[in-house]
Design a protein around this motif. Sequence first.
Motif, mmCIF file in Angstrom:
data_model
loop_
_atom_site.group_PDB
_atom_site.id
_atom_site.type_symbol
_atom_site.label_atom_id
_atom_site.label_comp_id
_atom_site.label_asym_id
_atom_site.label_seq_id
_atom_site.Cartn_x
_atom_site.Cartn_y
_atom_site.Cartn_z
ATOM 1 N N GLY A 114 0.790 -1.214 0.000
ATOM 2 C CA GLY A 114 0.000 0.000 0.000
ATOM 3 C C GLY A 114 0.823 1.265 0.000
ATOM 4 N N GLU A 115 2.181 1.141 0.011
ATOM 5 C CA GLU A 115 3.047 2.307 -0.013
ATOM 6 C C GLU A 115 3.299 2.752 -1.448
ATOM 7 N N LEU A 116 3.862 3.941 -1.608
ATOM 8 C CA LEU A 116 4.243 4.466 -2.921
ATOM 9 C C LEU A 116 5.750 4.265 -3.089
ATOM 10 N N VAL A 117 6.139 3.419 -4.054
ATOM 11 C CA VAL A 117 7.561 3.173 -4.324
ATOM 12 C C VAL A 117 8.059 4.290 -5.237
ATOM 13 N N ALA A 118 8.990 5.092 -4.731
ATOM 14 C CA ALA A 118 9.381 6.332 -5.418
ATOM 15 C C ALA A 118 10.334 6.068 -6.581
ATOM 16 N N ASP A 119 9.996 6.663 -7.739
ATOM 17 C CA ASP A 119 10.940 6.729 -8.860
ATOM 18 C C ASP A 119 11.703 8.056 -8.839
ATOM 19 N N LYS A 120 10.990 9.159 -8.536
ATOM 20 C CA LYS A 120 11.608 10.485 -8.511
ATOM 21 C C LYS A 120 11.174 11.228 -7.254
ATOM 22 N N VAL A 121 12.122 11.945 -6.665
ATOM 23 C CA VAL A 121 11.843 12.858 -5.548
ATOM 24 C C VAL A 121 12.442 14.209 -5.926
ATOM 25 N N ARG A 122 11.629 15.257 -5.941
ATOM 26 C CA ARG A 122 12.093 16.575 -6.349
ATOM 27 C C ARG A 122 11.743 17.632 -5.294
ATOM 28 N N PHE A 123 12.651 18.570 -5.061
ATOM 29 C CA PHE A 123 12.425 19.678 -4.139
ATOM 30 C C PHE A 123 13.364 20.802 -4.535
ATOM 31 N N ASN A 124 13.185 21.983 -3.950
ATOM 32 C CA ASN A 124 14.096 23.074 -4.258
ATOM 33 C C ASN A 124 15.035 23.353 -3.095
ATOM 34 N N GLU A 125 16.106 24.091 -3.379
ATOM 35 C CA GLU A 125 17.154 24.343 -2.386
ATOM 36 C C GLU A 125 16.620 25.097 -1.171
ATOM 37 N N THR A 126 15.718 26.050 -1.409
ATOM 38 C CA THR A 126 15.191 26.836 -0.283
ATOM 39 C C THR A 126 14.434 25.956 0.698
ATOM 40 N N ASP A 127 13.587 25.036 0.177
ATOM 41 C CA ASP A 127 12.847 24.133 1.064
ATOM 42 C C ASP A 127 13.784 23.195 1.807
ATOM 43 N N LEU A 128 14.900 22.797 1.181
ATOM 44 C CA LEU A 128 15.855 21.924 1.853
ATOM 45 C C LEU A 128 16.495 22.650 3.034
ATOM 46 N N ARG A 129 16.869 23.912 2.823
ATOM 47 C CA ARG A 129 17.459 24.660 3.942
ATOM 48 C C ARG A 129 16.450 24.823 5.072
ATOM 49 N N THR A 130 15.189 25.053 4.734
ATOM 50 C CA THR A 130 14.158 25.173 5.761
ATOM 51 C C THR A 130 13.993 23.868 6.529
ATOM 52 N N ALA A 131 14.005 22.739 5.815
ATOM 53 C CA ALA A 131 13.842 21.432 6.465
ATOM 54 C C ALA A 131 15.012 21.148 7.409
ATOM 55 N N ARG A 132 16.216 21.543 7.010
ATOM 56 C CA ARG A 132 17.364 21.334 7.901
ATOM 57 C C ARG A 132 17.198 22.107 9.201
ATOM 58 N N THR A 133 16.661 23.322 9.100
ATOM 59 C CA THR A 133 16.424 24.111 10.305
ATOM 60 C C THR A 133 15.374 23.442 11.187
ATOM 61 N N VAL A 134 14.288 22.934 10.576
ATOM 62 C CA VAL A 134 13.243 22.245 11.338
ATOM 63 C C VAL A 134 13.809 21.018 12.039
ATOM 64 N N GLU A 135 14.605 20.225 11.320
ATOM 65 C CA GLU A 135 15.175 19.009 11.898
ATOM 66 C C GLU A 135 16.116 19.341 13.048
ATOM 67 N N ALA A 136 16.883 20.425 12.883
ATOM 68 C CA ALA A 136 17.843 20.810 13.917
ATOM 69 C C ALA A 136 17.148 21.197 15.211
#
Length: 339
Positions: A114-136
Amino acid sequence: MISSFRNVRSLALAFGLALTLSPLAFAQDSNSTSTRARSVVSGEKMKIKGVVVKRDSDTFTVRDLNGTDTVVRLTDRTSVKTTGGFLRSGSNYAQTQILRGLNLEVEGRGGSGGELVADKVRFNETDLRTARTVEARANPLEEQAKVTEGRLSEVEQNAQKLSGQIDELAAVSNAARGGAKAAQETADQAVAGVNATNDRISALDDYVPQDVASVNFRVGSSVLNPDAKTKLDEIATKAQNAKGYVLEVTGFADSTGSTARNRALSQRRADAVIRYLVEQHQIPLRRIVTPYGFGESNPVADNKTRDGRLQNRRVEVKVLVSKGLTQPAPTIKSSTSGL
């Protein structure tokens, strides 16, 4: 007398817990909105957009704007890139960079569970920096919550033991003072652990070379010779014994021939090295940074000599290791005193 004892006990518990719980007073997660879980039909093609709300070793959960959660599974064939970039090709990233709080888009097909097996994962650099701050910020608060729960359980157990001991009221008062001191010590240790954890998180995307190998080629050739394969065998073994590694593969050529020809030749040499590492040593593709052919630029020797040109006809393989994963995990010492 019983009422007085209960009042003293309540004051002791409140004072001891105030110091322990104060760092988390504003860290409560409001999950009042109900969420739904999506089950993807096996083989069904699907594209979803949303925010990563949970991350495990090989899976993560995406919550879309409708509040629906979808479990996404990663494989060796999953492409993880940023959007845009040179010729809009984006930059490759390791799967470890998919963090909680990251806003992304996933394309794939339904799996057997029932899961989605990923072929592609896409995001932008700004969202990645934001996610790193959230994780930290999220990880330290979770660790503090665990410590606080342990302290709360300890206080409740001691309160139950003391509830029937009216004659030892003076001892309870002294123990409450000691508990407050122990709670302060625990809070100080928790802060130190949070700071150490923040340092490790900040270093997760800081890669340093651990091993380097260089293999050489004949004039105009991209075929690996026996000596080159031996060197690649050695560097592959070192990489597989490392923790959190990625491989950087760069190809070069000597100054013989045109610039365009040398760039293409150096790229074929880098591709030949990657093919050997993947096919002979099963190095996962997610562990390999996008290869690049530099052509005749960045020579390591004089192209005017025969030996110099030989040294310049090369591919360099670097084993890069994340500083955040190689640093020791912070530890919090448990207090020796209690209520």
